[in-house]
Design a protein around this motif. Structure first.
Motif, mmCIF file in Angstrom:
data_model
loop_
_atom_site.group_PDB
_atom_site.id
_atom_site.type_symbol
_atom_site.label_atom_id
_atom_site.label_comp_id
_atom_site.label_asym_id
_atom_site.label_seq_id
_atom_site.Cartn_x
_atom_site.Cartn_y
_atom_site.Cartn_z
ATOM 1 N N LEU A 133 44.720 43.953 61.447
ATOM 2 C CA LEU A 133 44.500 43.240 63.040
ATOM 3 C C LEU A 133 45.639 42.321 63.326
ATOM 4 C CD1 LEU A 133 40.769 43.156 63.042
ATOM 5 C CD2 LEU A 133 42.240 45.115 63.766
ATOM 6 N N TYR A 134 45.804 42.215 64.445
ATOM 7 C CA TYR A 134 46.290 40.885 65.057
ATOM 8 C C TYR A 134 45.041 39.547 65.009
ATOM 9 C CZ TYR A 134 49.762 43.709 67.359
ATOM 10 O OH TYR A 134 50.663 44.502 67.704
ATOM 11 N N ASN A 173 49.374 42.671 62.126
ATOM 12 C CA ASN A 173 50.308 43.706 62.087
ATOM 13 C C ASN A 173 51.274 43.809 63.153
ATOM 14 O OD1 ASN A 173 50.918 46.563 61.219
ATOM 15 N ND2 ASN A 173 49.223 47.413 62.530
ATOM 16 N N SER A 174 52.431 44.025 62.731
ATOM 17 C CA SER A 174 53.786 44.357 63.775
ATOM 18 C C SER A 174 53.994 43.069 64.791
ATOM 19 C CB SER A 174 53.631 45.362 64.358
ATOM 20 O OG SER A 174 52.516 45.424 65.743
ATOM 21 N N VAL A 175 53.435 41.905 64.428
ATOM 22 C CA VAL A 175 53.372 40.853 65.446
ATOM 23 C C VAL A 175 54.773 40.426 65.432
ATOM 24 C CG1 VAL A 175 52.898 39.017 63.919
ATOM 25 C CG2 VAL A 175 52.393 38.799 66.131
ATOM 26 N N TYR A 220 57.158 42.561 67.827
ATOM 27 C CA TYR A 220 57.105 41.987 69.185
ATOM 28 C C TYR A 220 57.822 40.639 69.514
ATOM 29 C CZ TYR A 220 53.483 45.054 71.228
ATOM 30 O OH TYR A 220 52.779 45.855 71.885
ATOM 31 N N SER A 246 41.747 40.579 68.207
ATOM 32 C CA SER A 246 42.921 41.527 68.036
ATOM 33 C C SER A 246 43.413 42.342 69.405
ATOM 34 C CB SER A 246 42.808 42.475 66.719
ATOM 35 O OG SER A 246 43.713 42.992 66.698
ATOM 36 N N VAL A 247 42.472 42.661 69.935
ATOM 37 C CA VAL A 247 42.649 43.131 71.186
ATOM 38 C C VAL A 247 43.359 42.658 72.416
ATOM 39 C CG1 VAL A 247 41.644 44.748 73.142
ATOM 40 C CG2 VAL A 247 40.798 45.301 70.784
ATOM 41 N N HIS A 279 46.766 41.637 71.356
ATOM 42 C CA HIS A 279 47.853 42.800 71.765
ATOM 43 C C HIS A 279 47.860 43.106 73.030
ATOM 44 C CE1 HIS A 279 48.798 47.181 70.456
ATOM 45 N NE2 HIS A 279 49.726 46.543 70.877
ATOM 46 N N ARG A 280 46.915 42.656 74.047
ATOM 47 C CA ARG A 280 47.302 42.687 75.302
ATOM 48 C C ARG A 280 48.164 41.929 75.975
ATOM 49 N NH1 ARG A 280 41.316 44.107 76.443
ATOM 50 N NH2 ARG A 280 40.878 41.832 76.688
ATOM 51 N N LEU A 330 50.631 40.550 74.128
ATOM 52 C CA LEU A 330 51.966 40.989 73.664
ATOM 53 C C LEU A 330 52.324 41.971 74.743
ATOM 54 C CD1 LEU A 330 51.376 40.652 69.964
ATOM 55 C CD2 LEU A 330 52.925 39.166 71.405
ATOM 56 N N ALA A 331 51.559 43.180 74.931
ATOM 57 C CA ALA A 331 51.882 44.091 75.744
ATOM 58 C C ALA A 331 52.309 43.435 77.146
ATOM 59 C CB ALA A 331 50.647 45.058 76.026
#
Length: 279
Positions: free
Chosen positions: A22-23, A100-102, A105, A147-148, A151-152, A154-155
């Motif tokens: 997760l983030y 994960n993948s931060v 970004y 985490s959600v 992610h929002r 970052l999006a």
């Protein structure tokens, strides 16, 4: 959570699952009306997002020093040396996050914005940031919701960057037309960038990307091109052509012309039509 009259700091202990999949947030906080504040780091393995509610934060990363004011967000990749400070009273929220993948970004956003990344109109980002801080204030461990939310954020930053790029493309096209139509004026790139609402750094970078040449060189190209036209199609003196093409000093015009054409204006005129220059 640690809290006093001027600060609230949230220290979390993410699970092994969160760290792998997760983030996640390890440290975040809210500072209220603090002053003489300064942070300087060479390296921290996280990304940092700050939202300024009151006051102004000076941020330095790489060779850039910027001011981030009320209602603006700044995003830092803390793996690179950075500083931020405020001598005056400032209120802001901040969150360090990883996962994960931060860092992918981070690379994506750096390509869009440069660094440090500053969001000037972060309406939706501000709302999501407040939601994230609300989750951090709760007594429950809500790793998946955190985490959600991250992610929002970052999006939103990524989508906002794409929209900004499209808007910047239009601004740069407007600047190109402005340079082309006003080459005879005493222009500075700072003034042109301001005219289209972009920072000098971002404007120069986007102009170079869009036209393959810096805005300054584009301006000079327009001046030299029009000087050639006047040399071939008029009997104007070199001094008058110099003034008509935006040069206050004929010597500077002659040097600029020769460096780009390979001959002086007089030599160019004679080589084409054999006219005797009237200087």
């Amino acid at each position: 959570m640690e809290k006093n009259m001027t600060t609230s700091v949230f220290s979390l202990n993410p699970s092994a699952f969160a760290k792998e999949h997760l983030y996640y947030v390890e440290l975040a906080g809210e500072y209220f009306g603090i002053s003489d504040y300064k942070i300087e780091r060479d390296y921290l393995d996280s990304l940092l997002l700050m939202y300024i509610e009151k006051g102004e934060l000076q941020v330095e990363q790489g060779e850039k020093v910027i001011s981030v004011g009320r209602g603006e967000c700044v995003f830092l990749d803390c793996r690179k040396p950075h500083k931020y400070s405020s001598k005056e009273s400032i209120t802001f929220k901040w969150v360090h996050f990883r996962g994960n993948s931060v860092f992918a970004y981070s690379e994506l956003l750096t390509k869009e914005y440069g660094e440090p990344i500053v969001i000037k109109d972060p309406t939706l980002i501000e709302q999501e940031f407040k939601f994230l801080m609300g989750l951090l204030r709760s007594e429950s461990s809500l790793e998946h919701m955190l985490s959600v939310s991250i992610h929002r954020l970052l999006a939103m930053l990524s989508e906002n960057g794409s929209a900004r790029t499209k808007s910047a493309d239009l601004a740069v096209a407007s600047a190109e037309a402005y340079l082309r139509q006003n080459f005879e004026k005493q222009l500075s790139i700072t003034e042109v960038a301001s005219e289209v609402g972009l920072s000098v750094f971002y404007f120069t970078r986007q102009f170079q990307k869009q036209y393959g040449i810096s805005p300054y060189e584009y301006l000079i190209t327009q001046r030299i091109s029009n000087a050639k036209r006047l040399l071939l199609n008029s009997g104007m003196s070199i001094r008058n052509i110099s003034a008509a093409c935006g040069y206050n000093n004929p010597s500077i015009f002659i040097a600029s012309f020769k460096s780009r054409v390979g001959m002086t204006p007089t030599q160019f005129r004679r080589s084409i039509n054999g006219n005797i220059d009237r200087e």
